[in-house]
Write a protein that holds these residues in place. Sequence first.
Motif, PDB file in Angstrom:
ATOM      1  N   PRO A  57       0.786  -1.234   0.000  1.00 12.93           N
ATOM      2  CA  PRO A  57       0.000   0.000   0.000  1.00 12.93           C
ATOM      3  C   PRO A  57       0.820   1.287   0.000  1.00 12.93           C
ATOM      4  O   PRO A  57       0.326   2.341  -0.360  1.00 12.93           O
ATOM      5  N   SER A  58       2.086   1.205   0.424  1.00  8.77           N
ATOM      6  CA  SER A  58       2.899   2.422   0.486  1.00  8.77           C
ATOM      7  C   SER A  58       4.373   2.071   0.362  1.00  8.77           C
ATOM      8  O   SER A  58       4.774   0.924   0.541  1.00  8.77           O
ATOM      9  N   VAL A  59       5.169   3.077   0.050  1.00  6.17           N
ATOM     10  CA  VAL A  59       6.617   2.912  -0.037  1.00  6.17           C
ATOM     11  C   VAL A  59       7.178   3.189   1.358  1.00  6.17           C
ATOM     12  O   VAL A  59       6.914   4.234   1.939  1.00  6.17           O
ATOM     13  N   GLU A  60       7.936   2.248   1.861  1.00 10.46           N
ATOM     14  CA  GLU A  60       8.503   2.354   3.212  1.00 10.46           C
ATOM     15  C   GLU A  60      10.029   2.407   3.133  1.00 10.46           C
ATOM     16  O   GLU A  60      10.619   2.260   2.060  1.00 10.46           O
ATOM     17  N   GLN A  61      10.667   2.586   4.254  1.00  2.39           N
ATOM     18  CA  GLN A  61      12.130   2.699   4.312  1.00  2.39           C
ATOM     19  C   GLN A  61      12.859   1.512   3.684  1.00  2.39           C
ATOM     20  O   GLN A  61      13.867   1.707   2.991  1.00  2.39           O
ATOM     21  N   PRO A  62      12.403   0.266   3.845  1.00  7.41           N
ATOM     22  CA  PRO A  62      13.126  -0.840   3.192  1.00  7.41           C
ATOM     23  C   PRO A  62      13.203  -0.702   1.668  1.00  7.41           C
ATOM     24  O   PRO A  62      14.205  -1.102   1.063  1.00  7.41           O
ATOM     25  N   GLU A  63      12.185  -0.134   1.056  1.00  5.95           N
ATOM     26  CA  GLU A  63      12.222   0.077  -0.391  1.00  5.95           C
ATOM     27  C   GLU A  63      13.253   1.148  -0.765  1.00  5.95           C
ATOM     28  O   GLU A  63      14.011   0.992  -1.725  1.00  5.95           O
ATOM     29  N   TYR A  64      13.299   2.224   0.007  1.00  8.35           N
ATOM     30  CA  TYR A  64      14.311   3.254  -0.245  1.00  8.35           C
ATOM     31  C   TYR A  64      15.713   2.679  -0.053  1.00  8.35           C
ATOM     32  O   TYR A  64      16.631   2.976  -0.801  1.00  8.35           O
ATOM     33  N   ASP A  65      15.862   1.829   0.964  1.00  7.60           N
ATOM     34  CA  ASP A  65      17.158   1.198   1.218  1.00  7.60           C
ATOM     35  C   ASP A  65      17.572   0.310   0.060  1.00  7.60           C
ATOM     36  O   ASP A  65      18.748   0.264  -0.304  1.00  7.60           O
ATOM     37  N   ALA A  66      16.622  -0.408  -0.544  1.00  8.46           N
ATOM     38  CA  ALA A  66      16.930  -1.276  -1.682  1.00  8.46           C
ATOM     39  C   ALA A  66      17.441  -0.457  -2.867  1.00  8.46           C
ATOM     40  O   ALA A  66      18.397  -0.861  -3.548  1.00  8.46           O
ATOM     41  N   VAL A  67      16.833   0.692  -3.113  1.00  9.64           N
ATOM     42  CA  VAL A  67      17.310   1.566  -4.197  1.00  9.64           C
ATOM     43  C   VAL A  67      18.712   2.074  -3.851  1.00  9.64           C
ATOM     44  O   VAL A  67      19.610   2.072  -4.694  1.00  9.64           O
ATOM     45  N   GLY A  68      18.907   2.481  -2.613  1.00  9.69           N
ATOM     46  CA  GLY A  68      20.231   2.944  -2.183  1.00  9.69           C
ATOM     47  C   GLY A  68      21.303   1.881  -2.361  1.00  9.69           C
ATOM     48  O   GLY A  68      22.424   2.183  -2.794  1.00  9.69           O
ATOM     49  N   ARG A  69      20.969   0.624  -2.050  1.00 13.26           N
ATOM     50  CA  ARG A  69      21.930  -0.471  -2.241  1.00 13.26           C
ATOM     51  C   ARG A  69      22.288  -0.640  -3.715  1.00 13.26           C
ATOM     52  O   ARG A  69      23.443  -0.926  -4.054  1.00 13.26           O
ATOM     53  N   ALA A  70      21.326  -0.443  -4.595  1.00 10.40           N
ATOM     54  CA  ALA A  70      21.607  -0.544  -6.031  1.00 10.40           C
ATOM     55  C   ALA A  70      22.684   0.461  -6.433  1.00 10.40           C
ATOM     56  O   ALA A  70      23.556   0.156  -7.247  1.00 10.40           O
ATOM     57  N   PHE A  71      22.655   1.639  -5.852  1.00 10.73           N
ATOM     58  CA  PHE A  71      23.619   2.675  -6.203  1.00 10.73           C
ATOM     59  C   PHE A  71      25.001   2.432  -5.598  1.00 10.73           C
ATOM     60  O   PHE A  71      25.947   3.153  -5.902  1.00 10.73           O
ATOM     61  N   GLN A  72      25.147   1.408  -4.791  1.00  9.52           N
ATOM     62  CA  GLN A  72      26.465   1.024  -4.287  1.00  9.52           C
ATOM     63  C   GLN A  72      27.199   0.133  -5.283  1.00  9.52           C
ATOM     64  O   GLN A  72      28.391  -0.101  -5.159  1.00  9.52           O
ATOM     65  N   ASP A  73      26.485  -0.354  -6.292  1.00 14.89           N
ATOM     66  CA  ASP A  73      27.080  -1.189  -7.322  1.00 14.89           C
ATOM     67  C   ASP A  73      28.046  -0.351  -8.165  1.00 14.89           C
ATOM     68  O   ASP A  73      27.751   0.793  -8.500  1.00 14.89           O
ATOM     69  N   THR A  74      29.185  -0.944  -8.510  1.00 19.59           N
ATOM     70  CA  THR A  74      30.173  -0.197  -9.291  1.00 19.59           C
ATOM     71  C   THR A  74      29.657   0.223 -10.664  1.00 19.59           C
ATOM     72  O   THR A  74      30.134   1.204 -11.231  1.00 19.59           O
ATOM     73  N   GLY A  75      28.648  -0.486 -11.181  1.00 18.90           N
ATOM     74  CA  GLY A  75      28.064  -0.105 -12.465  1.00 18.90           C
ATOM     75  C   GLY A  75      27.322   1.223 -12.423  1.00 18.90           C
ATOM     76  O   GLY A  75      27.029   1.809 -13.463  1.00 18.90           O
ATOM     77  N   LEU A  76      27.021   1.699 -11.214  1.00 19.93           N
ATOM     78  CA  LEU A  76      26.351   2.993 -11.071  1.00 19.93           C
ATOM     79  C   LEU A  76      27.269   4.039 -10.426  1.00 19.93           C
ATOM     80  O   LEU A  76      26.798   5.067  -9.937  1.00 19.93           O
ATOM     81  N   SER A  77      28.567   3.775 -10.468  1.00 19.06           N
ATOM     82  CA  SER A  77      29.527   4.757  -9.943  1.00 19.06           C
ATOM     83  C   SER A  77      29.359   6.074 -10.682  1.00 19.06           C
ATOM     84  O   SER A  77      29.183   6.096 -11.902  1.00 19.06           O
ATOM     85  N   GLY A  78      29.414   7.160  -9.944  1.00 19.60           N
ATOM     86  CA  GLY A  78      29.296   8.484 -10.551  1.00 19.60           C
ATOM     87  C   GLY A  78      27.863   8.956 -10.721  1.00 19.60           C
ATOM     88  O   GLY A  78      27.628  10.038 -11.246  1.00 19.60           O
ATOM     89  N   TRP A  79      26.886   8.153 -10.262  1.00 13.55           N
ATOM     90  CA  TRP A  79      25.475   8.529 -10.340  1.00 13.55           C
ATOM     91  C   TRP A  79      24.916   8.650  -8.938  1.00 13.55           C
ATOM     92  O   TRP A  79      25.352   7.969  -8.018  1.00 13.55           O
ATOM     93  N   THR A  80      23.953   9.514  -8.772  1.00 10.34           N
ATOM     94  CA  THR A  80      23.262   9.679  -7.498  1.00 10.34           C
ATOM     95  C   THR A  80      21.773   9.803  -7.760  1.00 10.34           C
ATOM     96  O   THR A  80      21.357   9.994  -8.896  1.00 10.34           O
ATOM     97  N   TRP A  81      20.967   9.682  -6.703  1.00  8.08           N
ATOM     98  CA  TRP A  81      19.513   9.695  -6.897  1.00  8.08           C
ATOM     99  C   TRP A  81      18.822  10.469  -5.790  1.00  8.08           C
ATOM    100  O   TRP A  81      19.368  10.657  -4.704  1.00  8.08           O
ATOM    101  N   VAL A  82      17.645  10.933  -6.128  1.00  6.57           N
ATOM    102  CA  VAL A  82      16.729  11.543  -5.155  1.00  6.57           C
ATOM    103  C   VAL A  82      15.350  10.954  -5.413  1.00  6.57           C
ATOM    104  O   VAL A  82      15.049  10.511  -6.524  1.00  6.57           O
ATOM    105  N   ARG A  83      14.542  10.937  -4.406  1.00  2.00           N
ATOM    106  CA  ARG A  83      13.191  10.396  -4.556  1.00  2.00           C
ATOM    107  C   ARG A  83      12.177  11.533  -4.534  1.00  2.00           C
ATOM    108  O   ARG A  83      12.466  12.628  -4.057  1.00  2.00           O
ATOM    109  N   SER A  84      11.017  11.239  -5.061  1.00  3.18           N
ATOM    110  CA  SER A  84       9.941  12.229  -4.972  1.00  3.18           C
ATOM    111  C   SER A  84       8.635  11.531  -4.721  1.00  3.18           C
ATOM    112  O   SER A  84       8.532  10.330  -4.741  1.00  3.18           O
TER     113      SER A  84
END
Length: 84
Positions: A57-84
């Motif tokens: 029903p809603s986006v919670e902290q574990p979902e935000y954490d999962a996206v954050g973990r994706a950005f720790q991958d070296t394939g996304l080095s040099g990229w950052t994200w924000v949510r809305s």
Amino acid sequence: MATLTVHVMADPASGTGFSTPEIASIRLVSLLPVQWRCTTPEIAGGRFTVEIEIPGPSVEQPEYDAVGRAFQDTGLSGWTWVRS
């Protein structure tokens, strides 16, 4: 279903090179949980946005954490994200 909108942009402060937004968007989607559905990334001006449908029903902290973990991958080095 809940929707999480992720805005992704190059992070020049990271001090690393980065891939094109097209490649980064594919990499991001491939790193997310398989039960999440993603829209086709909207790419403009060296950045991109993707909407992610998440079961529940809603986006919670574990979902935000999962996206954050994706950005720790070296394939996304040099990229950052924000949510809305």
